[in-house]
Design a protein around this motif. Sequence first.
Motif, mmCIF file in Angstrom:
data_model
loop_
_atom_site.group_PDB
_atom_site.id
_atom_site.type_symbol
_atom_site.label_atom_id
_atom_site.label_comp_id
_atom_site.label_asym_id
_atom_site.label_seq_id
_atom_site.Cartn_x
_atom_site.Cartn_y
_atom_site.Cartn_z
ATOM 1 N N UNK A 178 -86.575 -3.263 4.033
ATOM 2 C CA UNK A 178 -86.140 -4.317 3.515
ATOM 3 C C UNK A 178 -85.571 -3.788 2.188
ATOM 4 N N UNK A 179 -84.802 -4.700 1.590
ATOM 5 C CA UNK A 179 -84.249 -4.522 0.120
ATOM 6 C C UNK A 179 -83.042 -5.214 -0.240
ATOM 7 N N UNK A 180 -82.955 -5.421 -1.618
ATOM 8 C CA UNK A 180 -81.637 -6.106 -2.039
ATOM 9 C C UNK A 180 -82.000 -7.680 -1.824
ATOM 10 N N UNK A 181 -83.181 -8.030 -1.797
ATOM 11 C CA UNK A 181 -83.565 -9.550 -1.652
ATOM 12 C C UNK A 181 -83.473 -9.908 -0.397
ATOM 13 N N UNK A 241 -84.492 -11.377 3.584
ATOM 14 C CA UNK A 241 -85.336 -11.092 4.449
ATOM 15 C C UNK A 241 -84.729 -9.760 5.078
ATOM 16 N N UNK A 242 -83.466 -9.338 4.851
ATOM 17 C CA UNK A 242 -82.684 -8.445 5.734
ATOM 18 C C UNK A 242 -83.295 -6.979 5.751
ATOM 19 N N UNK A 243 -83.371 -6.563 7.086
ATOM 20 C CA UNK A 243 -83.881 -5.128 7.153
ATOM 21 C C UNK A 243 -82.533 -4.461 7.523
ATOM 22 N N UNK A 244 -82.502 -3.056 7.096
ATOM 23 C CA UNK A 244 -81.654 -2.073 7.088
ATOM 24 C C UNK A 244 -82.040 -1.246 7.735
ATOM 25 N N UNK A 288 -77.179 -8.714 14.479
ATOM 26 C CA UNK A 288 -76.991 -7.208 14.107
ATOM 27 C C UNK A 288 -75.907 -6.788 15.368
ATOM 28 N N UNK A 327 -91.840 -10.249 7.990
ATOM 29 C CA UNK A 327 -90.442 -9.714 8.140
ATOM 30 C C UNK A 327 -90.353 -8.842 9.302
#
Lengths: 112, 118
Positions: free
Chosen positions: A93-96, A98-101, B35, B105
């Motif tokens: 997660x990152x960048x604010x 709840x997005x997962x990359x 996605x 999450x």
Amino acid sequence: SQKIEQNSEALNIQEGKTATLTCNYTNYSPAYLQWYRQDPGRGPVFLLLIRENEKEKRKERLKVTFDTTLKQSLFHITASQPADSATYLCALEGGGGNKLTFGTGTQLKVEL
Amino acid sequence: EPEVTQTPSHQVTQMGQEVILRCVPISNHLYFYWYRQILGQKVEFLVSFYNNEISEKSEIFDDQFSVERPDGSNFTLKIRSTKLEDSAMYFCASSPGTGGSPGANVLTFGAGSRLTVL
């Protein structure tokens, strides 16, 4: 820019051996890191989550380590089996939000 | 075990046509995602949705794309005027999103909708 790197080359190992997959990241300060398994033509399936203050996490034959100084996570499968053959993805997660990359994934092939 | 369901599993369309991909997230999850995975490439984030609005979107998610939660259970991705390069597997996912715990999450993915644009 933010990057999540996994070994793009397939990892071939013999049944019964330990497989070790690597995930390196840059320009992230993740509170946790996740590992997923993806089989061909299927969606990723969650395996393990490790927090930044945890050095190691285990679940059955799986073990994950997380080194926030090295910005690296290692994913181990002990006593590997042909059924473990799949692509393994790490995710941050990152960048604010709840997005997962996801990383590019490493394909594991366990041979008899 | 609760699951995310996606329809159709495979859609073939002509370039320039509109496509709607449908998803039913897990019922008590609060965050929904789309996605995309082009064949042989990584799983790429398109958009996240919370409280009936987009919470985050990627550069890929331009005006060609839109998402909607038309009722209490469905979550749709609309792709207008499809292009050849939109051919990919589209995955819907949902997460609990409650509280501040990392488990909030963890994503549960659907089986995907394969889109082929001719």
